[in-house]
Design an enzyme around this catalytic site. Structure first.
Site, short mmCIF file in Angstrom:
data_model
loop_
_atom_site.label_atom_id
_atom_site.label_comp_id
_atom_site.label_asym_id
_atom_site.label_seq_id
_atom_site.Cartn_x
_atom_site.Cartn_y
_atom_site.Cartn_z
N LYS A 230 59.45 24.97 64.26
CA LYS A 230 60.36 25.72 65.12
C LYS A 230 60.51 27.14 64.59
CE LYS A 230 65.00 25.47 64.94
NZ LYS A 230 65.60 26.82 65.07
N ASP B 54 62.44 28.72 69.73
CA ASP B 54 63.86 28.48 69.97
C ASP B 54 64.57 29.79 70.28
OD1 ASP B 54 66.30 27.20 70.15
OD2 ASP B 54 66.61 27.10 67.98
N LYS C 100 66.73 30.18 73.11
CA LYS C 100 68.01 29.94 73.80
C LYS C 100 68.28 31.04 74.84
CE LYS C 100 70.12 27.55 69.85
NZ LYS C 100 69.15 27.88 68.79
N ASP D 20 70.48 34.62 80.75
CA ASP D 20 70.62 35.88 81.45
C ASP D 20 70.61 35.57 82.95
OD1 ASP D 20 70.50 38.71 82.12
OD2 ASP D 20 69.62 39.03 80.13
N THR E 71 75.10 22.61 68.13
CA THR E 71 75.57 21.64 67.14
C THR E 71 76.49 22.26 66.09
OG1 THR E 71 73.53 21.96 65.89
CG2 THR E 71 73.61 20.10 67.41
N ARG F 231 67.07 23.72 56.54
CA ARG F 231 67.47 23.98 55.16
C ARG F 231 67.13 22.89 54.16
NH1 ARG F 231 72.95 27.11 56.67
NH2 ARG F 231 72.44 26.03 58.59
#
Length: 242
Positions: free
Chosen positions: A37, A65, A67, A70, A120, A213
């Site tokens: 990603k 990714d 997102k 608009d 999330t 992470r």
């Protein structure tokens, strides 16, 4: 005992500073990861170039990714431009008009349009601050997922805690559920608030989990990846929808 091999249910989030660091991470993980990603944070630091290199030269699958959110025409044009890069997944916000515009922009390409339900990192207090209508997050996520599927989304992004609810929707048949906010047992939660372990997320109906992470901050990213792959193939990860 055989060693785990790449499993594209695991998507490694390259939330690193730039494309150079991203390429180094991919080299450290090697053949144990097949899906990466690349998010908005790396867009101005060589993210698209890295996506192309990983896809074209290393045979990796790519989840972009972005997102996107608009007016419809802008979303459609943006997606049309991104579709030329032969990527696998692209995220847009789950508002039905955004999803419809994104599908138009994708123009029949293989790139899957995934709708974001509720981030999330958010909880009910955050939604109140953003003037989002009342109700339990799990109910809002399920409702937004259903609306996104009806608008043509190929899948949704949702926390592992809502995966089972979404999978139970009739509209979810044949659709993808991708879950960020996945943390191996004992890992730091970081900025995530609605989390689950890799095995639990898959067992609850997720098709793919996104882990960042716990892998890229690990002293040994390859070993961290290997541990997650082992969990994905454990009895605890047997998904009821499979």
């Amino acid at each position: 005992m055989s060693q785990p091999t790449a499993d594209d249910r695991l998507i490694v989030a390259m939330d690193v500073p730039n494309a150079i660091a991203g390429l180094k991470l991919a080299e450290q993980i090697g053949d144990l990861a097949s899906f990466y990603k690349i998010g908005l944070g790396m867009l101005t630091s060589g993210g698209l170039a890295l996506a192309n290199e990983l896809k074209q030269e290393h045979g990796k699958r790519i989840f972009l990714d972005m997102k996107l959110f608009d007016i419809g025409a802008t979303v459609e044009n943006a997606v049309r431009g991104l579709a030329q890069f032969d990527l696998d997944f692209l995220t847009v916000h789950g508002d039905p008009y955004v999803v419809k515009a994104a599908k138009e922009g994708a123009g029949g390409k293989d790139m899957k349009i995934l709708a974001v339900t509720i981030l999330t990192s958010l909880d009910r207090q955050d939604l109140d601050g953003a003037l989002i209508k009342g109700g339990a997050i799990k109910d809002l996520v399920q409702e937004r997922a259903g609306n996104a599927f009806a608008a043509g989304a190929d899948g949704v992004i949702a926390s592992p805690q809502e995966a089972a609810l979404i999978r139970a929707l009739p509209e979810a048949n044949g659709k993808l559920i991708v879950t960020p906010g996945v943390r191996p047992a004992g890992a730091d939660l970081g900025d995530q608030k609605r989390v689950a372990t890799p095995a639990n997320a898959i067992a609850d109906g997720a098709d793919h989990i996104v882990v960042g992470r716990p892998i890229w901050k690990a002293a040994n990213p390859r070993a961290a990846t290997q541990a997650i792959l082992s969990e994905l193939n454990s009895p605890q990860a047997q998904a009821p929808n499979r």
